[in-house]
Design an enzyme around this catalytic site. Structure first.
Site, PDB file in Angstrom:
ATOM      1  N   HIS A  59       0.843  -1.201   0.000  1.00  0.00           N
ATOM      2  CA  HIS A  59       0.000   0.000   0.000  1.00  0.00           C
ATOM      3  C   HIS A  59       0.869   1.237   0.000  1.00  0.00           C
ATOM      4  O   HIS A  59       2.083   1.160   0.196  1.00  0.00           O
ATOM      5  CB  HIS A  59      -0.981   0.004   1.184  1.00  0.00           C
ATOM      6  CG  HIS A  59      -0.391   0.307   2.517  1.00  0.00           C
ATOM      7  ND1 HIS A  59       0.345  -0.605   3.240  1.00  0.00           N
ATOM      8  CD2 HIS A  59      -0.430   1.435   3.277  1.00  0.00           C
ATOM      9  CE1 HIS A  59       0.719  -0.070   4.388  1.00  0.00           C
ATOM     10  NE2 HIS A  59       0.274   1.182   4.428  1.00  0.00           N
ATOM     11  N   HIS A  61       0.699   5.697   0.972  1.00  0.00           N
ATOM     12  CA  HIS A  61       0.016   6.885   1.480  1.00  0.00           C
ATOM     13  C   HIS A  61       0.630   8.076   0.773  1.00  0.00           C
ATOM     14  O   HIS A  61       1.848   8.099   0.540  1.00  0.00           O
ATOM     15  CB  HIS A  61       0.214   7.061   2.987  1.00  0.00           C
ATOM     16  CG  HIS A  61      -0.306   5.941   3.812  1.00  0.00           C
ATOM     17  ND1 HIS A  61      -1.654   5.701   3.965  1.00  0.00           N
ATOM     18  CD2 HIS A  61       0.330   4.995   4.544  1.00  0.00           C
ATOM     19  CE1 HIS A  61      -1.814   4.652   4.770  1.00  0.00           C
ATOM     20  NE2 HIS A  61      -0.627   4.211   5.131  1.00  0.00           N
ATOM     21  N   TYR A 147      11.676   4.362   0.305  1.00  0.00           N
ATOM     22  CA  TYR A 147      10.576   4.772  -0.563  1.00  0.00           C
ATOM     23  C   TYR A 147       9.664   5.765   0.151  1.00  0.00           C
ATOM     24  O   TYR A 147       8.480   5.516   0.360  1.00  0.00           O
ATOM     25  CB  TYR A 147       9.784   3.555  -1.032  1.00  0.00           C
ATOM     26  CG  TYR A 147      10.666   2.434  -1.517  1.00  0.00           C
ATOM     27  CD1 TYR A 147      11.494   2.613  -2.624  1.00  0.00           C
ATOM     28  CD2 TYR A 147      10.711   1.218  -0.850  1.00  0.00           C
ATOM     29  CE1 TYR A 147      12.332   1.603  -3.059  1.00  0.00           C
ATOM     30  CE2 TYR A 147      11.531   0.198  -1.286  1.00  0.00           C
ATOM     31  CZ  TYR A 147      12.348   0.392  -2.387  1.00  0.00           C
ATOM     32  OH  TYR A 147      13.172  -0.604  -2.813  1.00  0.00           O
TER      33      TYR A 147
END
Length: 176
Positions: A59, A61, A147
């Site tokens: 996932h 954000h 990342y």
């Protein structure tokens, strides 16, 4: 069918959570170059500013600010997901519903968004983003996760390199 209502403000700033359909996959970090290119491609056609981001294996954000007069973040996410999916080898499980709609099975169909209300809201969501790899046990220090926009914030002197994050922040933001 469920009707999703999105709070749209032209030129607004938004926090997003976007998930893979299969949360046991690690495609996002395995194919980070493809994801970066998908963002670049879409930003050229439909500009937006990435204020903060973290990409985890399953996932991500992000906080985006859209241009004045524009509130179509859904178009951008749809195109990013599509661009990314076109460059990932087919092999995921695809439901009958997705097959009928000619969709891949990489991404969850929906995403979660929250309009950033003020500077405090912005700062709290940036902290949440940068602390997320620690929260999920990928690293013990936010600086160790490659990342993330954390490194950009450190380089600009916005946060110190030894920033420890805000444990428990996810409860304050009601994101869990």
């Amino acid at each position: 069918m469920t009707e999703y209502r999105r709070h749209r403000v032209q030129g607004g700033t938004y926090f997003f959570t976007v998930n893979l359909a299969d949360r046991s996959q690690t495609l996002l970090t395995e194919h980070i170059k493809i994801l970066r290119e998908a963002f670049r491609t879409v930003k050229q056609k439909h500009p937006f500013t990435v204020e903060a981001i973290v990409v985890l294996p399953e996932h991500l954000h992000a906080i985006w600010t859209l241009p004045e007069g524009d509130d179509d973040f859904s178009l951008r996410w749809r195109q990013i997901k599509s661009e990314y999916s076109r460059h990932i080898e087919i092999g995921e499980k695809i439901s009958h519903s997705r097959i009928r709609k000619n969709e891949r099975g990489i991404w969850q169909r929906r995403f979660w968004e929250h309009r950033i209300k003020d500077e405090n809201d912005f700062a709290r969501h940036v902290d949440y983003i940068h602390f997320n790899p620690v929260k999920h046990g990928h690293v013990t220090n936010a600086a160790d996760w490659p990342y993330s926009s954390f490194h950009r914030y450190v380089k600009r002197g916005i946060i110190p390199a030894n920033w420890g994050g805000v444990a428990g922040l996810e409860n304050d933001l009601n994101l869990e």
